[in-house]
Write a protein that holds these residues in place. Structure first.
Motif, short mmCIF file in Angstrom:
data_model
loop_
_atom_site.label_atom_id
_atom_site.label_comp_id
_atom_site.label_asym_id
_atom_site.label_seq_id
_atom_site.Cartn_x
_atom_site.Cartn_y
_atom_site.Cartn_z
N ARG A 51 8.64 -3.81 -36.98
CA ARG A 51 9.42 -3.87 -38.22
C ARG A 51 9.57 -5.30 -38.73
N ALA A 52 9.40 -6.26 -37.84
CA ALA A 52 9.62 -7.66 -38.21
C ALA A 52 8.31 -8.44 -38.33
N GLY A 53 7.18 -7.81 -38.11
CA GLY A 53 5.90 -8.51 -38.16
C GLY A 53 4.99 -7.96 -37.09
N ALA A 54 4.42 -8.86 -36.30
CA ALA A 54 3.49 -8.45 -35.26
C ALA A 54 3.71 -9.31 -34.02
N SER A 55 3.23 -8.83 -32.88
CA SER A 55 3.32 -9.62 -31.65
C SER A 55 2.22 -9.20 -30.70
N THR A 56 2.01 -10.02 -29.70
CA THR A 56 1.07 -9.68 -28.64
C THR A 56 1.52 -10.33 -27.35
N LEU A 57 1.20 -9.70 -26.25
CA LEU A 57 1.37 -10.30 -24.94
C LEU A 57 0.07 -11.01 -24.63
N ALA A 58 0.15 -12.25 -24.20
CA ALA A 58 -1.05 -13.02 -23.92
C ALA A 58 -0.91 -13.71 -22.57
N PRO A 81 4.20 -13.08 -38.61
CA PRO A 81 4.35 -12.14 -39.73
C PRO A 81 3.28 -11.06 -39.77
N ASP A 82 2.10 -11.34 -39.19
CA ASP A 82 1.02 -10.36 -39.19
C ASP A 82 -0.01 -10.72 -38.12
N ARG A 83 -0.93 -9.82 -37.87
CA ARG A 83 -1.93 -10.02 -36.83
C ARG A 83 -2.83 -11.24 -37.10
N PRO A 84 -3.26 -11.49 -38.34
CA PRO A 84 -4.08 -12.69 -38.56
C PRO A 84 -3.34 -13.99 -38.18
N HIS A 85 -2.04 -14.04 -38.41
CA HIS A 85 -1.27 -15.22 -38.01
C HIS A 85 -1.29 -15.39 -36.49
N PRO A 92 -7.45 -17.19 -24.10
CA PRO A 92 -6.31 -16.30 -23.86
C PRO A 92 -6.74 -14.84 -23.68
N LEU A 93 -6.07 -14.17 -22.77
CA LEU A 93 -6.17 -12.73 -22.65
C LEU A 93 -5.18 -12.18 -23.67
N ASP A 94 -5.63 -11.39 -24.60
CA ASP A 94 -4.81 -10.89 -25.70
C ASP A 94 -4.57 -9.40 -25.49
N LEU A 95 -3.30 -9.02 -25.31
CA LEU A 95 -2.95 -7.64 -25.00
C LEU A 95 -1.96 -7.09 -26.04
N PRO A 96 -2.43 -6.79 -27.25
CA PRO A 96 -1.51 -6.23 -28.25
C PRO A 96 -1.00 -4.86 -27.81
N MET A 97 0.23 -4.57 -28.16
CA MET A 97 0.82 -3.29 -27.78
C MET A 97 0.18 -2.15 -28.56
#
Length: 152
Positions: free
Chosen positions: A63-70, A111-115, A131-136
């Motif tokens: 709801r607030a943008g995007a995130s990923t565990l890395a 704010p978004d995945r490209p950022h 980086p190991l990128d692990l988006p939810m």
């Protein structure tokens, strides 16, 4: 770990229900029968002792943008240096070391995945590490609160 009564009450009562008001620490103090200065001093003491890691909101990143565990696989001799560099990014809200090939884990929000991808690319360029990128893919709500038995 010995915790005084106020510390236990604060953690028990407010780990999931921080007052949403202009003066939350005053509201916490009032609810427990203390004054705001006592609550702030207690929280500061717990922070200094390492008992308390943070006080703050947890947002639904969708709801607030995007995130990923890395994660990075960092040579042990560079772990502190790389962790400090990762922490300099305002998009990183925390990082932590693990005993694993991937030994430095962190969460990147934006704010978004490209950022987020730009931040990961910059970190790779800055550190020389991939980086190991692990988006939810699926969200799960896990309640990690533990009762200290101080509130009914």
């Amino acid at each position: 770990m010995d915790l005084d009564l106020l510390s236990r009450q604060l953690m028990d009562r407010f780990q999931h229900a921080m007052p949403l008001c202009p003066e939350p620490y005053k509201a916490m103090a009032t609810a427990l029968g203390y004054d705001e200065a006592q609550v702030l001093a207690c929280l500061h003491a717990m922070d200094q002792a390492g008992t308390l890691s943070r006080v703050g909101a947890v947002f639904d990143h969708r709801r607030a943008g995007a995130s990923t565990l890395a994660a990075f696989a960092v040579p042990a001799t560079r772990l502190h240096q790389v962790a400090e560099r990762v922490s300099q990014y305002p998009e990183v809200n925390h990082n932590y070391a693990r005993e694993h090939f991937y030994n430095l884990w962190f969460v990147v929000t934006g704010p978004d995945r490209p950022h987020i991808q730009r931040v990961l690319n910059e970190l790779e360029k800055d550190t020389g590490l991939t980086p190991l990128d692990l988006p939810m893919l699926t969200a799960y709500r896990i309640d990690l609160g533990f009762s200290l038995g101080e509130t009914p």
